[in-house]
Design a protein around this motif. Structure first.
Motif, PDB file in Angstrom:
ATOM      1  N   GLU A 286       0.814  -1.221   0.000  1.00 52.46           N
ATOM      2  CA  GLU A 286       0.000   0.000   0.000  1.00 52.46           C
ATOM      3  C   GLU A 286       0.847   1.272   0.000  1.00 52.46           C
ATOM      4  OE1 GLU A 286       0.286  -1.413   4.370  1.00 52.46           O
ATOM      5  OE2 GLU A 286       0.251  -2.265   2.331  1.00 52.46           O
ATOM      6  N   HIS A 287       2.152   1.124   0.261  1.00 61.25           N
ATOM      7  CA  HIS A 287       3.043   2.276   0.251  1.00 61.25           C
ATOM      8  C   HIS A 287       3.889   2.342  -1.024  1.00 61.25           C
ATOM      9  CE1 HIS A 287       1.907   2.877   4.397  1.00 61.25           C
ATOM     10  NE2 HIS A 287       2.301   1.651   4.705  1.00 61.25           N
ATOM     11  N   GLY A 288       3.565   1.510  -1.973  1.00 62.91           N
ATOM     12  CA  GLY A 288       4.318   1.512  -3.229  1.00 62.91           C
ATOM     13  C   GLY A 288       5.664   0.834  -3.135  1.00 62.91           C
ATOM     14  N   ASN A 289       5.868   0.008  -2.110  1.00 59.59           N
ATOM     15  CA  ASN A 289       7.129  -0.708  -1.968  1.00 59.59           C
ATOM     16  C   ASN A 289       7.021  -2.105  -2.585  1.00 59.59           C
ATOM     17  OD1 ASN A 289       8.391   1.356  -0.359  1.00 59.59           O
ATOM     18  ND2 ASN A 289       7.159   0.636   1.378  1.00 59.59           N
ATOM     19  N   ALA A 290       8.060  -2.521  -3.285  1.00 59.97           N
ATOM     20  CA  ALA A 290       8.181  -3.892  -3.781  1.00 59.97           C
ATOM     21  C   ALA A 290       9.199  -4.599  -2.895  1.00 59.97           C
ATOM     22  CB  ALA A 290       8.636  -3.901  -5.230  1.00 59.97           C
ATOM     23  N   ILE A 291       8.756  -5.626  -2.179  1.00 60.14           N
ATOM     24  CA  ILE A 291       9.593  -6.229  -1.134  1.00 60.14           C
ATOM     25  C   ILE A 291       9.704  -7.732  -1.357  1.00 60.14           C
ATOM     26  CG2 ILE A 291       9.868  -6.603   1.340  1.00 60.14           C
ATOM     27  CD1 ILE A 291       8.149  -4.070   1.755  1.00 60.14           C
ATOM     28  N   THR A 292      10.923  -8.227  -1.454  1.00 62.22           N
ATOM     29  CA  THR A 292      11.175  -9.672  -1.512  1.00 62.22           C
ATOM     30  C   THR A 292      12.228 -10.003  -0.463  1.00 62.22           C
ATOM     31  OG1 THR A 292      12.927  -9.521  -3.171  1.00 62.22           O
ATOM     32  CG2 THR A 292      10.665  -9.667  -3.983  1.00 62.22           C
ATOM     33  N   ALA A 293      11.951  -9.669   0.774  1.00 63.48           N
ATOM     34  CA  ALA A 293      12.913  -9.867   1.858  1.00 63.48           C
ATOM     35  C   ALA A 293      12.174  -9.865   3.179  1.00 63.48           C
ATOM     36  CB  ALA A 293      13.961  -8.742   1.845  1.00 63.48           C
ATOM     37  N   ARG A 294      12.848 -10.356   4.217  1.00 62.02           N
ATOM     38  CA  ARG A 294      12.338 -10.160   5.574  1.00 62.02           C
ATOM     39  C   ARG A 294      12.667  -8.726   5.949  1.00 62.02           C
ATOM     40  NH1 ARG A 294      14.413 -12.659   9.957  1.00 62.02           N
ATOM     41  NH2 ARG A 294      16.440 -12.889   8.941  1.00 62.02           N
ATOM     42  N   ASN A 299       7.677   4.470   7.423  1.00 60.62           N
ATOM     43  CA  ASN A 299       7.722   5.699   6.618  1.00 60.62           C
ATOM     44  C   ASN A 299       8.599   5.530   5.380  1.00 60.62           C
ATOM     45  OD1 ASN A 299       6.050   6.980   8.460  1.00 60.62           O
ATOM     46  ND2 ASN A 299       7.772   7.804   9.644  1.00 60.62           N
ATOM     47  N   THR A 300       8.517   4.367   4.767  1.00 63.65           N
ATOM     48  CA  THR A 300       9.276   4.073   3.553  1.00 63.65           C
ATOM     49  C   THR A 300       8.301   3.900   2.402  1.00 63.65           C
ATOM     50  OG1 THR A 300      11.120   3.055   4.742  1.00 63.65           O
ATOM     51  CG2 THR A 300      10.819   2.409   2.441  1.00 63.65           C
ATOM     52  N   THR A 301       8.535   4.594   1.292  1.00 64.06           N
ATOM     53  CA  THR A 301       7.603   4.558   0.164  1.00 64.06           C
ATOM     54  C   THR A 301       8.355   4.416  -1.153  1.00 64.06           C
ATOM     55  OG1 THR A 301       7.634   6.970  -0.060  1.00 64.06           O
ATOM     56  CG2 THR A 301       5.931   6.027   1.360  1.00 64.06           C
ATOM     57  N   GLY A 302       7.679   3.808  -2.129  1.00 60.99           N
ATOM     58  CA  GLY A 302       8.186   3.740  -3.496  1.00 60.99           C
ATOM     59  C   GLY A 302       9.528   3.073  -3.642  1.00 60.99           C
ATOM     60  N   SER A 303       9.844   2.115  -2.783  1.00 62.56           N
ATOM     61  CA  SER A 303      11.187   1.539  -2.771  1.00 62.56           C
ATOM     62  C   SER A 303      11.178   0.050  -3.107  1.00 62.56           C
ATOM     63  CB  SER A 303      11.839   1.753  -1.401  1.00 62.56           C
ATOM     64  OG  SER A 303      12.017   3.124  -1.141  1.00 62.56           O
ATOM     65  N   LEU A 304      12.335  -0.439  -3.558  1.00 56.22           N
ATOM     66  CA  LEU A 304      12.555  -1.860  -3.815  1.00 56.22           C
ATOM     67  C   LEU A 304      13.490  -2.399  -2.747  1.00 56.22           C
ATOM     68  CD1 LEU A 304      12.470  -4.442  -5.620  1.00 56.22           C
ATOM     69  CD2 LEU A 304      14.476  -3.513  -6.805  1.00 56.22           C
TER      70      LEU A 304
END
Length: 472
Positions: A286-294, A299-304
């Motif tokens: 919902e914050h635009g983050n793409a996450i493939t990790a633990r 307050n982190t947005t739009g990040s990989l």
């Protein structure tokens, strides 16, 4: 129709996941379309095998031989239409033009007709849907039979600076292809915006189709050194391959030929040529983050955020790339990742180990993972696949201690041959011939402790190897 799969690239722009000795095409990245945890190379083979009567020539560097073989074996029961797959090995990496010429030369010596159409594609691209792509292959075959060298273009969805572009002569077409006016280099952002607005520029996909005799004629005309491939024996070509010019097919042929035609490829496509392009195709929270990790992200947005084993925590980041492996960490602002190759060059210039291998290194018999190293010692975990064995070898500068933690090892040390079971150990002295084998039906896992004045990988003298390898 024959297929050539280019699988010899180094994929430096996806460092630190992609390394010189384990490049992008063999990575199993967690994309939203990769539900079966397969590599780009494996996905490419599965896609092409939807075509009837599939005959594939995979061309790759000799050092990737066993990655290719192992990954084909992993998916052999999933490949449709019972494909015939042949492997062609480059003695050296010389870019796409020599690779394509070598693959065609190999195919012709195997009896393929010069009038046959060849379809050439990289092994490290993402494409969906697979079935739709097959229809474009059929179109390209028809166009290639008319004497054209077909290239595939993707209509730009944004002013991308990481792709080359192809300009066509008109924005409308009468036949199922466009006539090509010119190929252009990767542009700056303002130029890319003009290309998108004009409507007659396409992204260059690096995918081609042509009759063998058509491309051979242009090799002889525009790159005589590669044209000579088709006047010599295959063995002579291999002997002199090291001296061939390093040149792409775009520079060698496509920018010069008057036979080029573009077929528009209207599918989901990405060459995954940067971390930003991976971000684009991944599912977002919902914050635009793409996450493939633990990870824990505040307050982190739009990040990989891509991780391996460590827990990753972020605070107050915006539009950032974080890629963590066991031995390297990349942190970059989005928009800067085309410069990752500059980091790789610095690592290469300094001969840093992180540019070549991960801590886990794959071998034909299995893999080893570096656990710890210090002055005069190194500790590894070896995994040997059932029925496989290491070479008969010796080391002049180190001794080794092996502790079996899983399975049963068959060990030959000098004239002695013994079986070593779980929670048992064996000692290998310096300058002593030895061999390790897994005779069982489950993977063999061993903790290896090396001790000596020199514990690097080049302290190895192979006497016999079932995989045909020489000393590293």
């Amino acid at each position: 129709m024959k297929f050539i799969v280019l699988a010899g690239g180094s994929g430096t722009r996806l460092w630190p996941l992609s390394r010189q000795n384990f490049p992008k095409q063999f990575l199993k990245l967690p994309t939203s379309t990769n539900h079966e945890n397969e590599s780009f190379f494996q996905n490419t083979l599965k896609r092409l095998c939807l075509y009837p009567e599939v005959h594939i020539f995979v061309i790759t560097n000799e050092k990737y031989k066993f990655y290719v073989i192992n990954q084909i074996e992993e998916i052999s029961d999933k490949l449709k239409n019972k494909p015939e797959i042949e492997l062609v090995f480059e003695p050296a990496s010389k870019n796409t033009a020599p690779a394509i010429a070598l693959a065609i030369k190999y195919a012709l010596e195997k009896g393929v007709s010069p009038e046959e159409v060849f379809f050439v594609c990289p092994s490290d691209h993402l494409m969906k849907p697979d079935e739709g792509f097959i229809e474009y292959i059929k179109v390209s075959e028809e166009v290639a039979q008319k004497g054209y060298i077909v290239t595939f273009g993707i209509k730009p969805s944004c002013p991308e600076t990481g792709y080359g572009y192809i300009k066509v002569k008109t924005i409308s077409k009468i036949e199922p292809f466009y006539k090509v006016e010119k190929f252009v280099e990767k542009p700056d952002i303002e130029t890319a915006k003009r290309y998108v607005q004009s409507g007659n520029y396409f992204w260059n996909s690096g995918i081609f189709a042509f009759r063998a005799d058509t491309i051979i004629e242009d090799f002889k005309r525009y790159t005589p050194q590669l044209g000579e491939f088709f006047e010599k024996s295959y063995e002579d070509v291999l002997k002199n391959f090291q001296n061939i010019e390093d040149i792409s097919i775009d520079y060698a042929i496509m920018e010069k030929t008057d036979k080029s035609a573009l077929v528009e490829l209207d599918v989901l496509w990405s060459d995954i040529g940067s971390w930003e392009s991976l971000y684009d195709i991944l599912d977002k929270d919902e914050h635009g983050n793409a996450i493939t990790a633990r990870s824990i992200n505040i307050n982190t947005t739009g990040s990989l955020i891509v991780g391996s084993k460590r827990l990753i925590t972020t605070l107050g980041l915006e539009d950032v790339i974080v890629v963590e492996t066991e031995d390297a960490l990349l942190i970059a602002r989005k928009g800067e990742c085309q410069k990752v190759k500059d980091i790789v060059k610095i690592l290469s210039d300094k001969a840093m180990p992180q540019v070549k291998d991960h801590l886990t290194v794959y071998r034909p018999w299995g893999s080893y993972t570096l656990l710890e190293e210090g002055l005069r010692y190194k500790i590894k975990r070896l995994t040997v696949k059932p029925g496989e064995m290491l070479s008969m070898q010796m080391h002049h500068h180190r001794s080794e201690h092996w502790v079996v933690v899983k399975g049963t090892a068959k060990v030959k040390i000098g004239d002695r041959e013994i079986f070593v079971h779980e929670n048992e150990s064996v000692y290998v002295p310096k300058s002593t011939l030895h061999r390790l084998e897994n005779p069982g039906k489950i993977s063999l896992e061993i903790i290896e402790v090396q001790v000596g004045e020199y514990v690097e990988e080049d302290d190895i003298k192979r006497i016999d190897d079932i995989y045909g390898r020489k000393n590293l």
